[in-house]
Design a protein around this motif. Structure first.
Motif, PDB file in Angstrom:
ATOM      1  N   UNK A 253       1.794  -5.503  -5.434  1.00 55.63           N
ATOM      2  CA  UNK A 253       1.374  -6.789  -5.986  1.00 55.63           C
ATOM      3  C   UNK A 253       1.886  -6.914  -7.410  1.00 55.63           C
ATOM      4  N   UNK A 254       2.070  -8.149  -7.856  1.00 54.45           N
ATOM      5  CA  UNK A 254       2.518  -8.398  -9.228  1.00 54.45           C
ATOM      6  C   UNK A 254       1.625  -9.457  -9.856  1.00 54.45           C
ATOM      7  N   UNK A 255       1.140  -9.170 -11.040  1.00 54.55           N
ATOM      8  CA  UNK A 255       0.391 -10.156 -11.803  1.00 54.55           C
ATOM      9  C   UNK A 255      -1.065 -10.293 -11.457  1.00 54.55           C
ATOM     10  N   UNK A 256      -1.515  -9.739 -10.348  1.00 55.05           N
ATOM     11  CA  UNK A 256      -2.894  -9.987  -9.903  1.00 55.05           C
ATOM     12  C   UNK A 256      -3.936  -9.320 -10.796  1.00 55.05           C
ATOM     13  N   UNK A 257      -3.522  -8.315 -11.588  1.00 55.60           N
ATOM     14  CA  UNK A 257      -4.467  -7.657 -12.494  1.00 55.60           C
ATOM     15  C   UNK A 257      -4.295  -8.115 -13.934  1.00 55.60           C
ATOM     16  N   UNK A 258      -3.425  -9.093 -14.150  1.00 57.77           N
ATOM     17  CA  UNK A 258      -3.163  -9.614 -15.495  1.00 57.77           C
ATOM     18  C   UNK A 258      -3.964 -10.898 -15.692  1.00 57.77           C
TER      19      UNK A 258
ATOM     20  N   UNK B 152      -6.717  -8.739  -5.964  1.00 56.79           N
ATOM     21  CA  UNK B 152      -6.606  -7.339  -5.573  1.00 56.79           C
ATOM     22  C   UNK B 152      -5.223  -6.800  -5.887  1.00 56.79           C
ATOM     23  N   UNK B 153      -5.023  -5.498  -5.674  1.00 54.62           N
ATOM     24  CA  UNK B 153      -3.729  -4.895  -6.000  1.00 54.62           C
ATOM     25  C   UNK B 153      -3.429  -3.723  -5.086  1.00 54.62           C
ATOM     26  N   UNK B 154      -2.148  -3.443  -4.925  1.00 55.59           N
ATOM     27  CA  UNK B 154      -1.676  -2.253  -4.213  1.00 55.59           C
ATOM     28  C   UNK B 154      -0.246  -1.968  -4.662  1.00 55.59           C
ATOM     29  N   UNK B 155       0.183  -0.752  -4.484  1.00 55.59           N
ATOM     30  CA  UNK B 155       1.564  -0.349  -4.749  1.00 55.59           C
ATOM     31  C   UNK B 155       1.865   0.835  -3.852  1.00 55.59           C
ATOM     32  N   UNK B 156       2.890   0.725  -3.038  1.00 51.63           N
ATOM     33  CA  UNK B 156       3.199   1.764  -2.066  1.00 51.63           C
ATOM     34  C   UNK B 156       4.705   1.975  -1.997  1.00 51.63           C
TER      35      UNK B 156
ATOM     36  N   UNK C  42      -6.289  -8.703  -1.157  1.00 53.76           N
ATOM     37  CA  UNK C  42      -5.366  -7.746  -0.560  1.00 53.76           C
ATOM     38  C   UNK C  42      -5.417  -6.461  -1.371  1.00 53.76           C
ATOM     39  N   UNK C  43      -5.303  -5.319  -0.711  1.00 49.40           N
ATOM     40  CA  UNK C  43      -5.348  -4.050  -1.420  1.00 49.40           C
ATOM     41  C   UNK C  43      -6.752  -3.716  -1.879  1.00 49.40           C
ATOM     42  N   UNK C  44      -6.845  -3.082  -3.066  1.00 49.00           N
ATOM     43  CA  UNK C  44      -8.135  -2.668  -3.612  1.00 49.00           C
ATOM     44  C   UNK C  44      -8.521  -3.561  -4.786  1.00 49.00           C
ATOM     45  N   UNK C  45      -9.802  -3.459  -5.172  1.00 47.48           N
ATOM     46  CA  UNK C  45     -10.268  -4.217  -6.322  1.00 47.48           C
ATOM     47  C   UNK C  45     -10.474  -5.687  -6.055  1.00 47.48           C
ATOM     48  N   UNK C  46     -10.609  -6.067  -4.784  1.00 48.88           N
ATOM     49  CA  UNK C  46     -10.823  -7.487  -4.469  1.00 48.88           C
ATOM     50  C   UNK C  46     -12.255  -7.879  -4.809  1.00 48.88           C
ATOM     51  N   UNK C  47     -12.429  -9.124  -5.143  1.00 54.21           N
ATOM     52  CA  UNK C  47     -13.743  -9.637  -5.526  1.00 54.21           C
ATOM     53  C   UNK C  47     -14.019 -10.948  -4.810  1.00 54.21           C
ATOM     54  N   UNK C  48     -15.306 -11.194  -4.570  1.00 52.20           N
ATOM     55  CA  UNK C  48     -15.715 -12.473  -3.988  1.00 52.20           C
ATOM     56  C   UNK C  48     -15.714 -13.561  -5.047  1.00 52.20           C
ATOM     57  N   UNK C  49     -16.421 -14.636  -4.775  1.00 51.54           N
ATOM     58  CA  UNK C  49     -16.476 -15.749  -5.722  1.00 51.54           C
ATOM     59  C   UNK C  49     -17.916 -16.013  -6.124  1.00 51.54           C
ATOM     60  N   UNK C  50     -18.087 -16.582  -7.287  1.00 54.48           N
ATOM     61  CA  UNK C  50     -19.411 -16.934  -7.802  1.00 54.48           C
ATOM     62  C   UNK C  50     -19.685 -18.417  -7.565  1.00 54.48           C
ATOM     63  N   UNK C  51     -20.959 -18.789  -7.457  1.00 55.11           N
ATOM     64  CA  UNK C  51     -21.269 -20.222  -7.324  1.00 55.11           C
ATOM     65  C   UNK C  51     -20.878 -20.968  -8.590  1.00 55.11           C
ATOM     66  N   UNK C  52     -20.310 -22.161  -8.411  1.00 57.79           N
ATOM     67  CA  UNK C  52     -19.843 -22.955  -9.556  1.00 57.79           C
ATOM     68  C   UNK C  52     -20.614 -24.259  -9.708  1.00 57.79           C
TER      69      UNK C  52
END
Length: 656
Positions: A99-104, A189-193, A280-290
């Motif tokens: 993945x690119x940019x998803x943790x930035x 989320x992120x992954x690198x393989x 996708x990958x690890x570190x994925x998160x759900x969403x909060x009520x807005x």
């Protein structure tokens, strides 16, 4: 005697050495040139295959909105070279997918200057910047020979190749903008393989139970999409070239990253927006009520003694429902705060609260105004929504229930249709009252219609609905078939029933008129008068004539009328000792008054396809008894026949 010298064995040895040397050179050439060329071909074919797999990856990502299950795509990262008996291969070439940019935190898709014309949704979509962290997926091959192989990336619905030095080439179209529809899927989320084997990329739904909202620009500022990307601007201009609503695109570098921010201004119109979040990958998160929104109208009027339901829906910033959110309720009854219960939203993000108006202890003629507030979190906008409930206990003056049933607001249908065709009957009904008219305010249970023509009516139809509070005003389209309808004008009367059991009063129903016309292939068009007639029988008071069926189907005659005649003495037709009208297996044995309504046959007459049949009509009379017979020689008579499909035809019998 001496002997000559012999060096033939030396020549053989030299030849063998030369041949061996040539073989070694050939093998070396094959190893140095042919083997690498073949291996480069293997790498090229792998590059083509992996790009097909990445297209499948792109298709899975863009189709996630609306799905509730994980989707997986397998990508062959590396390549192994074919085994060789004599020659040697390099080790397998690996590839990297990540993945690119998803943790930035700076890599965000944003929507600026968008507002929604809705009291609750508009509290969130109020023109401020809406920001969605996202990124892309890239595949980088590690080929040993194919140096021209590109890096392939997926970003924001586009798959493209990056050849370096800002040279990119899109492999697919974009799916963000399609006319007046905007769709965006954020990656989380992120992954690198890195490996030589296969790797499965999973897309997990995080907010994909999509709701579509309509957005428009805030005042004079256009809606602007900001898209973080590594594809160059000219290639984005290429994928957007067919979109008329896209303005002049600009780019700006994002500090500390390989991304640039693409600014896409949109033309001033209303857009349908659909957003989703995929992990996708690890570190994925759900969403909060807005924000929270009401289902149905804010202002409602009900009668005292009823149980009224309030339904609200909690959504995230992707406009999709959030389950498990604690929603609180407060009621303010005529200025007196009344704390109520707390419930949690279901899988659809909705929760329903009920209020029993019988608790108000009202007197006849009283009115209570209730403000109902529902909220989560700190209860500030857009985290709260409100209803205004007007509860009335009317005085019954002895004229029955003062609360009316639903009002029919609209009833629309085409003015003319051809019999046999279907048409749409559009209706709109409401149980919402006003200051002048009290209605129940309960959900619409069904909408129905009846069809009237001349002195008869057809069976109508009705649609029933679930008792949802959003159904207090309900639009319905009926698909109406006219196969059995007569060739006349029909009046359709529309009414409705609400959840309190009240039906539309007569003055609030709606009527619409539909004229049914004959089809070119109707029975009447198949029948022709092949012999206009001869006077016959006693006193020439009967007329024999012949009808021909020119069509490919049988035609039934069901009714007959005698409309007029040139014989001024004749006033009716009747055969006192037999059938007044007969032929083709059918007959009528009664009296036919000239100029009056048609008479149904006692037995239907049938004219077969492509055939002729003889008929007899008489006796024509001016008074009762045999002396009343009238001579119909050299006279004309106009008759009307009604056929089995309801069509009619007029024929002139001429005995001249």
């Amino acid at each position: 005697m001496g002997f000559l010298g012999d060096d033939r064995s030396q020549a053989i040895q030299v030849g063998a050495v030369l041949l061996f040397g040539i073989l070694i050179i050939a093998l070396a050439f094959y190893q140095a040139v042919v083997v690498p060329d073949q291996n480069e071909r293997v790498e090229f074919e792998h590059s083509q295959e992996v790009q097909k797999q990445l297209m499948d990856l792109r298709s899975s990502a863009v189709s996630m909105p609306g799905t509730t299950s994980t989707r997986s795509v397998t990508v062959d990262l590396g390549v192994r070279y074919p085994p060789r008996t004599i020659f040697t291969n390099p080790g397998p070439a690996s590839g990297t997918i990540r993945t690119t940019g998803t943790t930035n935190d700076h890599i965000n898709f944003t929507i600026d200057n968008a507002v929604v014309d809705n009291e609750d949704i508009g509290d969130f979509w109020n023109g401020t910047t809406q920001q969605y962290n996202t990124g892309g997926i890239e595949y980088r091959p590690g080929y040993r020979l194919l140096n021209t192989a590109p890096t392939t990336r997926y970003e924001h619905s586009v798959l493209y190749n990056d050849f370096g030095e800002n040279r990119t080439l899109s492999l697919t179209d974009q799916a963000i903008i399609d006319g007046d529809r905007l769709t965006f899927v954020a990656l989380n989320g992120s992954f690198s393989e890195q490996r030589t084997g296969s790797f499965a990329v999973d897309f997990k739904p995080k907010s994909t139970n999509t709701r579509t909202i309509e957005i428009e620009s805030n005042n004079n500022d256009p809606i602007t999409l900001s898209i973080p990307t590594q594809m160059n601007r000219s290639e984005w201009e290429h994928v957007f070239e067919d979109e008329e609503n896209v303005g002049n695109i600009t780019t700006e570098a994002i500090a500390g990253s390989d991304f640039t921010m693409l600014e896409v201004p949109l033309e001033d119109t209303t857009y349908k927006l659909e957003l989703a979040k995929v992990g996708t990958g690890t570190g994925t998160q759900g969403t909060d009520p807005a924000y929270i929104m009401k289902k149905g109208d804010r202002e409602r009027t009900v009668t005292e003694g009823t149980i009224h339901s309030f339904t609200v829906e909690v959504r995230d910033k992707f406009n999709n429902p959030v389950s498990g959110v604690e929603v609180k309720s407060d009621l303010n009854v005529s200025g007196t705060p009344t704390p109520q219960e707390t419930n949690r939203t279901g899988d659809d993000g909705q929760v329903t609260f009920e209020y029993d108006t019988s608790e108000l202890a009202m007197s006849e003629g009283d009115t209570e105004n209730i403000n109902a507030t529902f909220y989560f979190g700190n209860g500030t906008e857009p985290k709260k929504t409100q209803f205004d409930l007007r509860v009335v206990k009317p005085a019954d003056g002895g004229d029955g229930d003062p609360v009316k049933g639903p009002d029919v607001l609209e009833a629309e249908a085409p003015e003319e249709v051809t019999r046999g065709e279907n048409f749409t009957l559009h209706t709109n009904v409401s149980s919402v009252g006003s200051e002048d008219t009290l209605r129940s305010g309960t959900p619409i249970q069904n909408v129905s219609y009846e069809v009237f023509f001349e002195n008869s009516k057809h069976d109508g139809n009705y649609n029933s609905f679930n008792p949802d509070v959003s159904n207090r005003t309900k639009e319905t389209n009926f698909d109406v078939n006219t196969t059995e309808w007569d060739i006349v004008e029909h009046t359709i009367n529309v009414s409705a029933k609400d959840a309190s059991g009240r039906v539309t009063p007569g003055e609030d129903t709606k009527e619409v008129t539909v004229s049914v016309e004959a089809d070119e292939d109707d029975d009447a068009d198949q029948i022709q008068l092949s012999d206009s007639g001869d006077s016959t029988g006693a006193a020439n008071a009967k007329i024999d004539f012949e009808l021909e069926n020119t069509g490919d189907s049988d035609v039934d005659i069901t009714d007959i009328s005698v409309d007029e005649t040139t014989n001024e003495n004749a006033t009716y037709v009747e055969n006192e000792s037999g059938n007044t009208f007969e032929g083709a297996g059918g007959f009528f044995d009664g009296r036919i008054d000239i100029g009056e309504e048609s008479e149904p046959l006692n037995e239907t007459a049938t004219i077969g396809e492509n055939s002729q049949e003889e008929f007899t009509l008489g006796s024509f009379r001016s008074g009762p008894g045999n002396p009343g017979r009238d001579n119909m020689n050299n006279e004309e008579v106009i008759i009307t026949l009604t056929f089995g499909d309801g069509t009619t035809a007029e024929f002139t019998l001429d005995t001249n």
